[in-house]
Design a protein around this motif. Structure first.
Motif, PDB file in Angstrom:
ATOM      1  N   ILE A 285       0.971  -1.215  -0.008  1.00 48.30           N
ATOM      2  CA  ILE A 285      -0.058  -0.004   0.066  1.00 48.30           C
ATOM      3  C   ILE A 285       0.916   1.264  -0.070  1.00 48.30           C
ATOM      4  N   VAL A 286       1.854   1.167   0.818  1.00 51.59           N
ATOM      5  CA  VAL A 286       2.553   2.462   0.951  1.00 51.59           C
ATOM      6  C   VAL A 286       3.450   2.769  -0.202  1.00 51.59           C
ATOM      7  N   PHE A 287       3.986   1.485  -1.143  1.00 52.62           N
ATOM      8  CA  PHE A 287       4.693   1.498  -2.463  1.00 52.62           C
ATOM      9  C   PHE A 287       3.671   2.298  -3.294  1.00 52.62           C
ATOM     10  N   ALA A 288       2.512   1.527  -3.228  1.00 53.14           N
ATOM     11  CA  ALA A 288       1.425   2.123  -4.307  1.00 53.14           C
ATOM     12  C   ALA A 288       0.885   3.327  -4.135  1.00 53.14           C
ATOM     13  N   VAL A 289       1.170   4.111  -3.012  1.00 48.53           N
ATOM     14  CA  VAL A 289       0.675   5.284  -2.752  1.00 48.53           C
ATOM     15  C   VAL A 289       1.866   6.450  -2.864  1.00 48.53           C
ATOM     16  N   LEU A 290       3.060   5.954  -2.229  1.00 48.28           N
ATOM     17  CA  LEU A 290       4.068   6.717  -2.344  1.00 48.28           C
ATOM     18  C   LEU A 290       4.794   7.177  -3.668  1.00 48.28           C
ATOM     19  N   ALA A 291       5.001   6.178  -4.452  1.00 50.07           N
ATOM     20  CA  ALA A 291       5.393   5.947  -5.698  1.00 50.07           C
ATOM     21  C   ALA A 291       4.760   7.124  -6.863  1.00 50.07           C
ATOM     22  N   PRO A 292       3.586   6.771  -6.724  1.00 50.22           N
ATOM     23  CA  PRO A 292       2.786   7.927  -7.746  1.00 50.22           C
ATOM     24  C   PRO A 292       2.626   9.160  -7.295  1.00 50.22           C
ATOM     25  N   ALA A 293       2.806   9.368  -6.069  1.00 48.79           N
ATOM     26  CA  ALA A 293       2.783  10.747  -5.441  1.00 48.79           C
ATOM     27  C   ALA A 293       4.205  11.509  -5.954  1.00 48.79           C
ATOM     28  N   CYS A 294       5.146  10.633  -5.746  1.00 49.01           N
ATOM     29  CA  CYS A 294       6.583  11.363  -6.175  1.00 49.01           C
ATOM     30  C   CYS A 294       6.767  11.530  -7.602  1.00 49.01           C
ATOM     31  N   VAL A 295       6.141  10.610  -8.462  1.00 47.99           N
ATOM     32  CA  VAL A 295       6.006  10.849  -9.761  1.00 47.99           C
ATOM     33  C   VAL A 295       5.211  11.997 -10.138  1.00 47.99           C
ATOM     34  N   GLY A 296       4.245  12.355  -9.637  1.00 48.00           N
ATOM     35  CA  GLY A 296       3.240  13.306  -9.719  1.00 48.00           C
ATOM     36  C   GLY A 296       3.910  14.561  -9.274  1.00 48.00           C
ATOM     37  N   ILE A 297       4.440  14.611  -8.106  1.00 52.22           N
ATOM     38  CA  ILE A 297       5.204  15.763  -7.761  1.00 52.22           C
ATOM     39  C   ILE A 297       6.173  16.279  -9.081  1.00 52.22           C
ATOM     40  N   TRP A 298       7.081  15.405  -9.420  1.00 47.70           N
ATOM     41  CA  TRP A 298       7.866  15.413 -10.602  1.00 47.70           C
ATOM     42  C   TRP A 298       7.016  16.219 -11.849  1.00 47.70           C
ATOM     43  N   ILE A 299       6.092  15.524 -12.244  1.00 41.71           N
ATOM     44  CA  ILE A 299       5.299  16.025 -13.370  1.00 41.71           C
ATOM     45  C   ILE A 299       4.807  17.394 -13.075  1.00 41.71           C
ATOM     46  N   VAL A 300       4.417  17.743 -12.033  1.00 41.90           N
ATOM     47  CA  VAL A 300       3.879  18.995 -11.967  1.00 41.90           C
ATOM     48  C   VAL A 300       4.988  20.159 -11.305  1.00 41.90           C
ATOM     49  N   LEU A 301       5.985  19.806 -11.231  1.00 40.44           N
ATOM     50  CA  LEU A 301       6.976  20.606 -10.392  1.00 40.44           C
ATOM     51  C   LEU A 301       7.135  21.889 -11.306  1.00 40.44           C
ATOM     52  N   PRO A 302       7.243  22.125 -12.491  1.00 39.57           N
ATOM     53  CA  PRO A 302       7.196  23.442 -13.088  1.00 39.57           C
ATOM     54  C   PRO A 302       6.068  24.372 -12.855  1.00 39.57           C
TER      55      PRO A 302
END
Length: 491
Positions: A285-302
């Protein structure tokens, strides 16, 4: 759930206050402020974290009524720790070796560690009693004071010293305003039990040691950034880490509040085997929530940078945070999922070994990586060091006969994250802003939810359906995509 919501709101307030303070102080003064906060956090953890951890583990409403010596022992331990810590810390600040941080700021940071330690200890006692209303009131009071006092001091003076003093004032002020509800009058210090204190210290020492070692990495890197590139670079470096860390810690801590307690209950009621199964599910569960959260942060960083980051920090903020995100993910995964394997088994020494490995790896990577004109090499070294810590922890865990999550869940999470990046990542090249960020979130989020719902990744679809209850069942009867994605047993 109200405590989890309050915790998330507290994190958001801290984020807002941090951004406002950074704007009014500017990179150079914020660099001093951020380094002071790192010193404060390190001192607090070293001196007072074991008391907070013991309060969470051993104090409760039942203990408050039936065993007042527990609260008395904890209070006595805090007083003794403060009396021992303060002169040693101040002596180090004024008479010890020179640091890049000015000595007066170092001393203020040491005093702030006591204030923050007291606040965290008092709120831990409230949480341990499950007094949600009081917890919410204390947190809201602190946040409102911070929004006025801390940001006001930064705006009026532009001084890191004033902002640090104001921050202490908000913490002590919230405790003072609610002191009547926070005090346990039946637990006088004379009831304290030294044997209990030694037991509590023994329980918490390995966990605290690991936390302290991990904190050394960003603390040392901030100091190096100040020495190599100046306090302005430290400020830009620190703001990136602080915001990224708060986001990861908010997500991980919100999960941990629920998942770890479920594992503890499974261990106490059904035994070690059931607890291992639950930990495996928790890791997934932690992997399935934390991984997309970090990828999502990278996507919207600009877009995040344009929307909320002060002008003086833009550019380096997104660059540094992009380099730090992999390390923050590794740290979050270790803290909020893998650590539980050792905590339930009561074999916490591997936590120290993993933290030591990370501490050794950080300077090695700093020496090996070429140093450029900014702190990029420090950000990369920090990420790699946290990765070494996670890898070391996994090696130790493999010798502890753990029940690992299904490879299917981990693989599907990675596939879904790759799909998020492929769909929304190229949009980073477009003009950043709110509209772009919402578009990216829609495409990336929809794809990830579709994968999770279609394949029940980490059991998240099942958990959602069980929580949704009758409302989900009514929707499933209407047909369409929602019905397809729900378990067949609802029909």
């Amino acid at each position: 759930m109200s405590v989890v919501l309050t915790f998330l709101i507290n994190t958001i307030f801290n984020l807002i206050v941090g951004l406002i303070v950074a704007k009014f102080l500017g990179p150079a003064e914020y660099g001093k402020f951020a380094l002071s906060i790192a010193v404060m956090t390190f001192g607090q953890t070293l001196a007072f974290e074991w008391i907070r951890l013991s309060a969470v583990r051993f104090y409760s409403e039942r203990a408050r009524i039936d065993a007042p010596n527990i609260r008395a022992t904890l209070d006595s331990a805090f007083v003794r720790a403060a009396l021992l810590y303060l002169p040693v810390a101040l002596a180090l600040a004024f008479l010890g070796p020179a640091f890049s941080l000015p000595r007066d700021l170092f001393a203020l940071a040491c005093v702030a560690a006591m204030a923050n330690g007291l606040f965290d200890y008092q709120t831990a006692l409230v949480r341990a009693r499950f007094d949600d209303r009081l917890y919410i009131r204390v947190i809201v009071t602190k946040n409102l004071l911070a929004l006025v006092v801390t940001t006001g001091a930064a705006w009026a003076t532009g001084s890191a010293r004033a902002a640090l003093i104001a921050g202490m004032t908000t913490l002590l002020g919230s405790v003072f305003l609610w002191r009547g509800r926070l005090t346990d009058k039946s637990a006088g210090l004379k009831q304290s039990d030294p044997r209990l204190a030694r037991h509590y210290a023994g329980y918490a020492a390995p966990i605290v040691a690991a936390i302290v070692l991990y904190q050394l990495i960003p603390l040392a890197n901030r100091d190096l950034a100040a020495r190599f590139f100046g306090f302005a670079e430290t400020g830009r470096f620190a703001l990136s880490y602080d915001l990224g860390q708060r986001a990861v810690m908010a997500i991980g801590s919100a999960l941990d509040v629920l998942l770890f307690q479920i594992a503890v209950r499974a261990h106490d009621v059904h035994g070690a085997e059931t607890a291992r199964d639950q930990i495996a599910r928790n890791i997934a569960i932690v992997f399935a929530v934390l991984a997309p959260a970090c990828v999502g942060i990278w996507i919207v960083l600009p877009s995040i940078e344009i929307l909320i980051v002060p002008q003086a920090f833009r550019g380096p903020f997104a660059h540094f945070l992009g380099l730090m995100l992999p390390g923050l993910f590794c740290f979050g995964l270790a803290q909020f999922s893998i650590n539980a394997i050792f905590q339930l088994a009561r074999k916490t020494l591997p936590l120290i070994a993993a933290a030591l490995a990370a501490c050794v790896a950080d300077p090695v990577f700093i020496l090996v990586l070429p140093r450029g004109t900014d702190a990029s090499s420090l950000a990369i070294a920090q990420s790699l060091a946290f990765g070494v810590g996670l890898a070391t922890l996994l090696v130790f865990a493999s010798f502890n006969a753990p029940q690992w999550p299904r490879l299917r869940d981990l693989a599907l999470t990675l596939i879904a994250c790759a799909g998020m990046a492929a769909l929304a990542g190229p949009m980073r090249a477009l003009r950043p802003g709110l509209a772009l960020m919402l578009t990216q979130m829609f495409f990336a989020g929809s794809f990830y939810v579709l994968i999770v719902a279609s394949f029940d990744v980490a059991g998240l679809r099942t958990a959602f359906v069980e929580k949704a209850g009758p409302a989900a069942e009514r929707l499933s009867r209407k047909g369409g995509l929602f019905k397809i994605l729900l378990p067949l047993r609802l029909g």
